[in-house]
Enzyme design. Structure first.
Site, PDB file in Angstrom:
ATOM      1  N   SER A 110       0.851  -1.187   0.000  1.00  0.00           N
ATOM      2  CA  SER A 110       0.000   0.000   0.000  1.00  0.00           C
ATOM      3  C   SER A 110       0.895   1.248   0.000  1.00  0.00           C
ATOM      4  CB  SER A 110      -0.959  -0.031   1.196  1.00  0.00           C
ATOM      5  OG  SER A 110      -1.975   0.930   1.065  1.00  0.00           O
ATOM      6  N   GLU A 244      -0.581  -2.593  -8.409  1.00  0.00           N
ATOM      7  CA  GLU A 244      -1.912  -2.838  -7.853  1.00  0.00           C
ATOM      8  C   GLU A 244      -2.620  -1.508  -7.628  1.00  0.00           C
ATOM      9  OE1 GLU A 244      -3.272  -2.658  -4.495  1.00  0.00           O
ATOM     10  OE2 GLU A 244      -1.533  -2.052  -3.309  1.00  0.00           O
ATOM     11  N   HIS A 311      -4.493  -5.090  -2.308  1.00  0.00           N
ATOM     12  CA  HIS A 311      -5.511  -4.902  -1.281  1.00  0.00           C
ATOM     13  C   HIS A 311      -6.617  -5.958  -1.290  1.00  0.00           C
ATOM     14  CE1 HIS A 311      -3.535  -0.984  -1.178  1.00  0.00           C
ATOM     15  NE2 HIS A 311      -4.116  -0.776  -0.007  1.00  0.00           N
TER      16      HIS A 311
END
Length: 341
Positions: A110, A244, A311
């Protein structure tokens, strides 16, 4: 030349929060995760930033950077794992002493992927994109998540294989405690787009990547010089990107990918892998498949998507700087990473 840290038995793990910390109501999660690390034989040292959260960050940028610098320079700390991601890690980059950090693993994803990518590009030290500390608090870990420890324990010159997960988690349900943290209910199926329209793809190259939402902001800064890294650190090996998407719509993602292309990030690129994402919502019938097909056609490279990254857990551990061979066939994926200098 890539430098690979090594996670030894009974290593000391430093927990610091260069992005978001953990509010008092969730301190139990950190304590559980630290207890799991202790049960694995590791020692754990938690910094002060871990326990605080205010205005979308654990603490002001200079305080976060000072604690990170101290953790990275401490010979008694061997690996760094932030509690989780957040929003504003990019604020600390200008205060990090990249010239004096020691070679040790940083593990996370993240917002932490900003730190991972910047560290590898600036120093040539490999970094690990994988679970955050909070993801490791369960009594057990699924096979995909659990591979983080094996990856970080590989020596330079060795290799390791990971296989795609059997199932993934459709939605987060924090109220329903699971001994494995994640609730894996949906069938995993890796997909491909290539010029030959076949369902089998092989691709290889040096891994780089992270969360598109945040690493795109390294473009044009001293912390995002991909061309220098490719020419002077990995001797012009092709780059195999893994990306991502946390919160971007399809048009947001498209704009970001075009910016990366125009900035030269995809020059000498062998392929791009995209993680599963709940954010990939169409805008005016412009779908995520459209995004991937256009990118594949423009760059003339294969696109692999819905992989175990990001995620929508579980996720593999990808080593920035490592050489990888990836094969996808009939929805199953294999990733072999070589710790080549």
């Amino acid at each position: 030349m890539i430098k690979y840290p090594f996670l030894k038995e009974e290593a000391t793990i430093g927990i610091t929060a260069p992005s978001s910390g953990v509010g008092s109501e969730l301190h139990g999660l950190i304590k559980d995760a630290c207890n799991r690390m202790n049960a694995k034989g590791f020692n754990v040292i938690c910094g002060e930033t871990v326990w605080t959260q205010d205005k979308a960050k654990s603490s002001p940028a200079k305080i976060r950077a000072t604690e990170l610098n101290d953790t990275m320079q401490d010979d008694n700390i061997h690996t760094v794992i932030p509690p989780w991601g957040g929003e504003l890690l990019i604020e600390v980059l200008e205060y990090i002493d990249f010239e004096n950090i020691k070679s040790k693993w940083i593990l996370g994803y993240s917002d932490i992927s900003v730190l991972l990518l910047a560290t590898t590009l600036k120093t040539g030290i490999a970094t690990a994109h994988g679970p955050n500390l909070i993801d490791l608090r369960g009594v057990h870990s699924d096979e995909t998540t659990a591979m983080w420890q094996a990856l970080l324990s590989i020596k330079t010159g060795e290799s390791i294989i990971q296989h795609s997960s059997q199932k993934y988690q459709k939605e987060w349900n924090h109220d329903n405690f699971s001994p494995c943290v994640f609730h894996l209910t949906e069938q995993t199926y890796w997909k491909v787009i290539s010029d030959s329209n076949v369902m089998k793809v092989r691709v290889s190259g040096r891994l780089l990547g992270g969360c598109v939402d945040v690493i795109r902001h390294l473009i044009g800064t001293p912390f995002g010089d991909v061309q220098y890294f490719q020419q002077h650190v990995i001797n012009n090996d092709p780059i195999l990107w893994y990306l991502e998407n946390c919160e971007l719509t399809t048009v947001d993602l498209r704009r970001s990918l075009v910016q990366m292309k125009l900035a030269g990030w995809f020059e000498n690129c062998s392929g791009i892998m995209f993680g599963r994402s709940e954010a990939n919502q169409p805008v005016q019938d412009y779908t995520i498949r459209d995004v991937y097909e256009e990118l594949s056609e423009e760059l003339q490279i294969p696109i692999i998507y819905d992989i175990d990254c990001g995620h929508v857990p579980p996720q593999m551990t990808f080593i920035n700087g490592a050489y990888a061979e990836v094969e996808v066939e009939n929805g199953k994926g294999t990733v072999k990473q070589y710790f080549y200098p």
